[in-house]
Design a protein around this motif. Structure first.
Motif, PDB file in Angstrom:
ATOM      1  N   LEU A  83     -18.462  -3.889   9.088  1.00  0.00           N
ATOM      2  CA  LEU A  83     -19.393  -4.968   9.414  1.00  0.00           C
ATOM      3  C   LEU A  83     -18.820  -6.314   8.987  1.00  0.00           C
ATOM      4  CD1 LEU A  83     -22.216  -5.664  10.525  1.00  0.00           C
ATOM      5  CD2 LEU A  83     -23.089  -5.438   8.192  1.00  0.00           C
ATOM      6  N   PHE A  84     -18.175  -6.343   7.815  1.00  0.00           N
ATOM      7  CA  PHE A  84     -17.610  -7.599   7.322  1.00  0.00           C
ATOM      8  C   PHE A  84     -16.470  -8.068   8.220  1.00  0.00           C
ATOM      9  CE2 PHE A  84     -14.913 -10.253   4.639  1.00  0.00           C
ATOM     10  CZ  PHE A  84     -15.847 -11.117   4.091  1.00  0.00           C
ATOM     11  N   TYR A  85     -15.583  -7.152   8.569  1.00  0.00           N
ATOM     12  CA  TYR A  85     -14.491  -7.510   9.469  1.00  0.00           C
ATOM     13  C   TYR A  85     -15.033  -8.034  10.796  1.00  0.00           C
ATOM     14  CZ  TYR A  85     -10.362  -5.893   6.894  1.00  0.00           C
ATOM     15  OH  TYR A  85      -9.343  -5.778   6.006  1.00  0.00           O
ATOM     16  N   LYS A  86     -16.083  -7.386  11.285  1.00  0.00           N
ATOM     17  CA  LYS A  86     -16.665  -7.815  12.552  1.00  0.00           C
ATOM     18  C   LYS A  86     -17.285  -9.202  12.413  1.00  0.00           C
ATOM     19  CE  LYS A  86     -19.141  -5.942  16.480  1.00  0.00           C
ATOM     20  NZ  LYS A  86     -19.805  -4.753  17.051  1.00  0.00           N
TER      21      LYS A  86
ATOM     22  N   GLU B 165     -27.696 -11.894   3.772  1.00  0.00           N
ATOM     23  CA  GLU B 165     -27.449 -12.780   2.639  1.00  0.00           C
ATOM     24  C   GLU B 165     -27.320 -12.011   1.331  1.00  0.00           C
ATOM     25  OE1 GLU B 165     -29.288 -16.959   0.825  1.00  0.00           O
ATOM     26  OE2 GLU B 165     -30.454 -15.745   2.229  1.00  0.00           O
ATOM     27  N   GLY B 166     -28.074 -10.918   1.189  1.00  0.00           N
ATOM     28  CA  GLY B 166     -28.051 -10.172  -0.063  1.00  0.00           C
ATOM     29  C   GLY B 166     -26.846  -9.286  -0.257  1.00  0.00           C
ATOM     30  N   MET B 167     -26.022  -9.103   0.776  1.00  0.00           N
ATOM     31  CA  MET B 167     -24.910  -8.166   0.685  1.00  0.00           C
ATOM     32  C   MET B 167     -23.906  -8.573  -0.388  1.00  0.00           C
ATOM     33  SD  MET B 167     -22.412  -6.812   3.761  1.00  0.00           S
ATOM     34  CE  MET B 167     -23.793  -6.078   4.647  1.00  0.00           C
ATOM     35  N   PHE B 168     -23.654  -9.863  -0.530  1.00  0.00           N
ATOM     36  CA  PHE B 168     -22.665 -10.338  -1.506  1.00  0.00           C
ATOM     37  C   PHE B 168     -23.294 -11.240  -2.564  1.00  0.00           C
ATOM     38  CE2 PHE B 168     -20.184  -9.385   2.303  1.00  0.00           C
ATOM     39  CZ  PHE B 168     -19.213  -8.554   1.761  1.00  0.00           C
TER      40      PHE B 168
ATOM     41  N   PRO C  69     -15.547  -6.803  -2.765  1.00  0.00           N
ATOM     42  CA  PRO C  69     -16.390  -5.598  -2.903  1.00  0.00           C
ATOM     43  C   PRO C  69     -17.088  -5.238  -1.579  1.00  0.00           C
ATOM     44  CG  PRO C  69     -17.558  -7.482  -3.811  1.00  0.00           C
ATOM     45  CD  PRO C  69     -16.197  -7.986  -3.401  1.00  0.00           C
ATOM     46  N   LEU C  70     -16.302  -4.844  -0.580  1.00  0.00           N
ATOM     47  CA  LEU C  70     -16.873  -4.554   0.737  1.00  0.00           C
ATOM     48  C   LEU C  70     -17.603  -3.223   0.772  1.00  0.00           C
ATOM     49  CD1 LEU C  70     -14.049  -5.792   3.145  1.00  0.00           C
ATOM     50  CD2 LEU C  70     -15.887  -7.081   2.073  1.00  0.00           C
ATOM     51  N   GLY C  71     -17.067  -2.230   0.052  1.00  0.00           N
ATOM     52  CA  GLY C  71     -17.709  -0.920   0.017  1.00  0.00           C
ATOM     53  C   GLY C  71     -17.909  -0.358   1.412  1.00  0.00           C
TER      54      GLY C  71
END
Length: 888
Positions: free
Chosen positions: A296-299, A236-239, A289-291
C-alpha cells in the motif's frame, strides 16, 4: 483532501511558499514565451464547486438559474483575457481511496443531521459555516459547462492524477484547484481557487520548489513525505508513532509553530538526514516501519509519479563486493560474466573448483555451473557416492539442501531424505511458509504430487496448494471422476470436507453434496454459527452468493434477497489488500475484466464517459460498481424514504438494459455494487443489487440497436426503453402530448407519486406550480425571492426531485438519448426557493390559480386541477387525495 496538515502548514508556517499572481499577466508572459500556444488552465472542477456556488440560498434544493449565471460569468472572465479552460471531473472512486470516501460520507451524514436539527429549531437556513452543496451539483455542472462551450472531461481514474498529467504533458499555464496533492505532483504551477478574485483575476500560486527549499528536501522526496504524513491512500494513523519518533529526535523544534507544523518539519528532516544516507542502498521497508502495509505504501508513493517519471526511492544501487576469504588460493574468470571468481582444489579429482562465499559463515563453498542458466550453483558432497551434488539454500533456515534435476523441466528440485527408504525424495517449497514439502509421483499422470503425513493414520496423503492463499489442502479421491478433490478441515469436528476452487479468485470453497443431484456445491462458512451454507455462483460475475433453501419448496435462493420485495440486503466480501511489491509501478489504467464483453459498445460508453456526456453508464459496464454521495435527507423522518431506495427500481432496470444483452437480460446479468448513502447504512460494504426485468413492448432492445442504429424508427424504441426503465410504458401517449421541457418532469413526477405513497396532492401542486412559474421569471426575480420560513420536509422533497433529475440523466444516457439533456437540466425545470414558496402556499390551502400565478396550463396533459387524470396514476384527483395520508 490531499496531504494531512500540509494546507495549514503552508498557510501558517511557510507563508512565503504562497505568491500573489495575476492570471492576465501570466497569460501574456506565456504567449511571449510560447508563440502560437494558447495559455491553458486545467481546472479541478470538484475542488471548485463550493467557490462557484455563490447563491445565498442552498438549503431548498439549489438556485440553479443563479448558479448557471455564475458559471457563465466565470467562463467569460477567463475567455476575455485569452485563457482557455479545461475542466476535469471525478469519474470514479478508486478502490485505494474507498475508505477515505466512506469516511467523508459518514462525516457528511453528521453534518446533515446538524443541519436538519437547526432547521427544525430555527425555521431558517443555517449560516454559511454549515454550508452543504446542493445534491447533484457536480453532475449538472458538467452539463452546464458543456452548454457554455467549455471542454469538459470526466476521469477514468483519480481526477487529480489526470489533471496533473494533462497539465504537465500539454505545457499548461497551471492547475486551478484546492488540493495539496498538487504541491506533491511534479507538474505545472498550482493556483488556489479559494484565493481567486474574479474581478481582478488575482490569486495565490503555491510553489513546490519553495516548499522543498524550506524543508531541505528535493522534489523527488515529496511523494515520500506525503505518504508518511498521510493522504487519501495512506491512512493518517498508519505512521503516527513513526512521526512522533521523528519529532522526539528533531532538534530544531520551533516554539512558535504548532504541533502539526513541527511534525512536518521533523519528518522532512528525517528524510533529508537519515533516509537519504541509505537511498538506493536499502529498500524503503528496511528503513521505514512498513510492516504489512508495504504494498500500500509503495502504491501511495507511485500514485504521484506522472507518466515518464521515476522515483529514486524505488531503485537500488549495486551492493559492495563481498571480501573474499583468506583461504582462496587462485582466481578464475567466468566466461559468461567476465568477472574473476575464487577457486579451490577438489581433493578427489585434484581439479580446481570455483568457490562462492556464504554470507553467513563467510566460508568458501564449492560451485558447479548450471547447464541451463550458465550460473554458478553451490555444491555439497553426497556421503554415499562421494560426488558433488548441487545445493539449494533455504531462505529461512539458511541451510543448504541437496538438489536433483527434474527430467521434465530440467530444473533443479530440492530433496529431503525419506526416513524409511533412506533415499532422496524431491521437495516442493511453500513460498509463504518457506518450508519444504515431500513430493511423490502419481502413477497415472506421472507427475509429482505433494505429500503430507496424516497424524491419525501415519500414512502419506496427497496435498494440493491453493494458489491464492498458498496453503496446502489434503486431497481425497472423487468416486466418480477418480480425480483428487481438495478437503478442508471443519474446525469443530476436525473432519475433512471436499473443496472446490473458485475459477476467478482461485480460492478454495468447501463443498457439500446435494443428495438428489449428487453434485458438489460450494459452501460459505458463517463464523457466528460455525456452519457451512451452500453458495450459488453467478455465471457472469463468477461471484459466490450464500444460498438458503426454502423449507417448503426445497428451492435454493441467494441470501440477502427479501422474498417479498426482491430488494437486496448488503452482502460483504472483504477483498483485503493484495500485498504485492509495487516498485517501479506507474499509475495507469489497468487492463480490467469488464462487465460487458462487446468492445464496440464498451468503447462508445467510454467515449461518452470521458466527454462527460453520460452519467454512471460506463462505471456500470466496466466495473459494475457505482456510488452516490450524500443527499439532504432527514434521518429522523421515517415517512419519506431515501432517494437511494426510491430510484433503485429504475437503476435495476437500467442494469438489465446495460448488462443483460437484450432479451431475458435480467436473468443472466450479474449484480451491481452500489455505494449509496442513506440513513442507517454504515458503508462497510456495497449493496449488491440485482437487475429487474424490463417490461417493454416488443421486448428489450440491444445496446447496438439503441446506440448504433440510425434508422428513422429507432428513436421511438429508445423512448420505449426509457419509459420501460420507469415502468411507465402504459403512459407513453399521455407523456408524448406534453410539451418540452415538462415532458421529462411529468415522467419523473408520475413515477414518484406511484412509488412513494406518503406524497400528497399538495406536494404535486407545489412541484408543478414551480415548474410552470419558473419559465417566465428572470434570474434577478428568483434571487430576490424571500421565504416566510424553512420547512424540513420541503427541504428533503427538493433534494428528492433533484436526485430524480440525475436519475433521468442516467436513464437517458443508457437508452441512447431519446430526450434532449437540456429538458431535465434543473435550471430549466426547478428552482429551490420557488418550490419552497409553492410548497408553503399549497400547505396553507392556496387555490390552483394562485399557485400558478394565472399561468396557462391547458397545454399540459398533466394538470393540477381536479378533473384531469395523472398519467399512469389514479383517474381522479379526489381519489389521489383520498389515497394519500394527510399532511402532517
Amino acid at each position: 483532501m490531499g496531504v494531512r496538515g500540509l494546507q495549514g502548514f503552508v498557510g501558517s508556517t511557510c507563508p512565503h511558499i504562497c505568491t500573489v499572481v495575476n492570471f492576465k499577466e501570466l497569460a501574456e508572459h506565456h504567449r511571449s514565451k510560447h508563440p502560437g500556444c494558447t495559455p491553458t488552465i486545467v481546472v479541478d472542477a470538484m475542488c471548485c464547486l463550493r467557490y462557484w456556488y455563490t447563491p445565498e440560498s442552498w438549503i431548498c434544493g439549489g438556485q440553479w438559474r443563479e448558479y448557471f449565471s455564475a458559471l457563465r460569468d466565470f467562463v467569460k472572465t477567463f475567455t476575455a483575457v485569452g485563457i482557455r479552460l479545461i475542466f476535469f471531473f471525478d469519474g470514479t472512486v478508486e478502490q485505494d481511496k474507498r475508505d477515505e470516501w466512506v469516511k467523508r460520507r459518514l462525516k457528511n451524514n453528521r453534518e446533515i443531521s446538524r443541519i436538519f436539527h437547526y432547521i427544525k429549531s430555527h425555521k431558517e437556513q443555517p449560516g454559511r459555516n454549515m454550508f452543504f452543496i446542493p445534491s447533484g451539483l457536480a453532475i449538472f455542472t458538467r452539463f452546464a459547462l458543456k452548454s457554455l462551450g467549455q471542454e469538459t472531461l470526466c476521469s477514468l481514474q483519480e481526477a487529480d492524477y489526470e489533471v496533473a498529467s494533462y497539465g504537465l504533458q500539454n505545457n499548461c499555464l497551471g492547475i486551478l484547484g484546492e488540493d495539496t496533492d498538487y504541491l506533491i505532483y511534479d507538474t505545472c504551477p498550482y493556483f488556489s481557487i479559494s484565493e481567486l478574485c474574479l474581478d481582478s483575476l488575482d490569486t495565490v500560486m503555491l510553489c513546490r520548489e519553495k516548499l522543498c527549499e524550506s524543508l531541505d528536501i528535493s522534489l523527488a522526496d515529496l511523494p515520500l513525505l506525503a505518504c508518511l504524513l498521510g493522504n487519501d491512500i495512506i491512512p493518517e494513523g498508519m505512521f503516527e508513532s513513526f512521526r512522533y519518533k521523528c519529532l522526539s529526535s528533531y532538534t530544531s523544534v520551533k516554539e512558535n509553530f504548532d504541533k502539526k507544523g513541527n511534525i512536518i518539519l521533523a519528518v522532512a528532516d528525517h528524510i533529508s538526514k537519515v533516509l537519504r544516507l541509505h537511498q538506493g542502498e536499502k529498500k524503503l521497508e528496511e528503513m521505514l516501519p512498513l510492516g504489512p502495509n508495504k504494498a500500500l505504501f509503495y502504491k501511495g508513493v507511485a500514485s504521484y509519479l506522472l507518466p515518464g517519471q521515476k522515483s529514486p526511492w524505488f531503485f537500488q544501487k549495486p551492493k559492495g563486493l563481498i571480501t573474499l576469504d583468506k583461504e582462496v588460493g587462485s582466481m578464475s574468470s567466468a566466461p559468461e560474466s567476465k568477472q574473476e571468481v575464487p577457486m579451490c582444489t577438489d581433493p578427489e579429482s585434484k581439479q580446481g573448483v570455483p568457490l562462492c562465499t556464504d554470507p553467513d559463515s563467510k566460508q568458501g563453498i564449492p560451485m558447479c555451473t548450471d547447464a541451463e542458466s550458465k550460473q554458478g550453483v553451490p555444491m555439497c558432497t553426497d556421503p554415499e557416492s562421494k560426488q558433488g551434488v548441487p545445493m539449494w539454500t533455504n531462505p529461512e533456515s539458511k541451510q543448504g539442501v541437496p538438489v536433483c534435476t527434474d527430467p521434465e523441466s530440467k530444473q533443479g528440485v530440492p530433496m529431503c531424505t525419506d526416513p524409511e527408504s533412506k533415499q532422496g525424495v524431491p521437495m516442493w517449497t511453500n513460498p509463504e511458509s518457506k518450508q519444504g514439502v515431500p513430493v511423490c509421483t502419481d502413477p497415472e499422470s506421472k507427475q509429482g504430487v505433494l505429500v503430507s503425513t496424516d497424524p491419525d493414520s501415519k500414512q502419506a496423503v496427497p496435498v494440493c496448494i491453493d494458489p491464492g492463499s498458498k496453503e496446502g489442502f489434503l486431497l481425497c479421491t472423487h468416486p466418480e471422476s477418480k480425480q483428487g478433490v481438495p478437503m478442508c478441515t471443519h474446525p469443530e469436528f476436525k473432519q475433512g470436507d471436499p473443496v472446490c476452487t473458485h475459477p476467478e479468485s482461485t480460492q478454495g470453497d468447501p463443498v457439500c453434496t446435494y443428495p438428489e443431484s449428487k453434485q458438489g456445491v460450494p459452501m460459505y462458512a458463517y463464523s457466528e454459527y460455525r456452519q457451512g451454507v451452500p453458495m450459488c455462483t453467478y455465471s457472469e460475475s463468477k461471484q459466490g452468493v450464500p444460498m438458503c433453501t426454502h423449507t417448503e419448496f426445497k428451492q435454493k435462493s441467494p441470501l440477502g434477497a427479501d422474498p417479498e420485495f426482491k430488494l437486496e440486503a448488503p452482502i460483504c466480501t472483504n477483498p483485503g489488500i493484495n500485498q504485492e511489491d509495487l516498485v517501479n509501478m506507474e499509475p495507469e489504467i489497468k487492463q480490467q475484466v469488464t462487465m460487458v464483453s462487446d468492445p464496440e459498445i464498451l468503447k462508445i460508453a467510454r467515449a461518452h464517459h470521458v466527454q462527460a456526456e453520460s452519467y454512471l453508464v460506463y462505471n456500470i459496464m466496466s466495473s459494475g460498481e457505482i456510488e452516490c454521495s450524500n443527499t439532504l435527507e432527514d434521518a429522523l423522518d421515517q415517512a419519506l424514504p431515501s432517494q437511494a431506495f426510491v430510484y433503485r427500481p429504475v437503476r435495476q432496470r437500467v442494469y438489465s438494459l446495460l448488462l443483460g444483452g437484450g432479451e431475458d437480460g435480467a436473468s443472466t446479468c450479474p449484480t451491481v455494487k452500489e455505494w449509496f448513502v442513506y440513513s442507517g447504512n454504515p458503508l462497510r460494504h456495497p449493496d449488491l443489487v440485482r437487475p429487474l426485468q424490463m417490461n417493454i413492448p416488443g421486448g428489450t432492445p440491444s445496446l447496438k440497436l439503441l446506440w448504433l442504429n440510425q434508422d428513422a424508427g429507432i428513436q421511438a424504441r429508445r423512448l420505449d426503453a426509457l419509459l420501460g426503465c420507469f415502468d411507465l410504458s402504459s403512459s407513453r401517449e399521455e407523456l408524448q402530448a406534453v410539451e418540452n421541457p415538462f415532458k421529462a418532469l411529468c415522467c419523473l413526477l408520475t413515477y414518484l407519486f406511484v412509488q412513494v405513497d406518503t406524497l400528497c396532492l399538495e406536494d404535486l401542486h407545489a412541484f408543478i406550480a414551480q415548474a410552470l412559474c419558473l419559465q417566465g421569471k428572470p434570474t434577478v426575480q428568483l434571487i430576490d425571492l424571500q421565504l416566510d420560513y424553512i420547512d424540513a420536509r420541503a427541504v428533503q422533497l427538493g433534494s428528492l426531485l433533484v436526485r430524480g433529475l440525475t436519475t433521468l440523466v442516467l436513464v437517458n444516457s443508457a437508452c441512447g438519448f431519446p430526450w434532449r439533456m437540456s429538458d431535465f437540466m434543473p435550471w430549466n425545470v426547478f428552482d429551490g426557493k420557488l418550490f419552497h414558496q409553492k410548497y408553503l402556499q399549497s400547505e396553507k390551502g392556496c387555490t390552483v390559480e394562485a399557485l400558478v400565478e394565472q399561468n396557462e396550463i391547458d397545454s399540459m396533459s398533466l394538470t393540477i386541477g381536479e378533473d384531469t387524470p395523472l398519467p399512469g396514476g389514479p383517474t381522479d384527483a379526489h381519489q389521489l387525495e383520498e389515497d394519500r395520508p394527510a399532511r402532517r
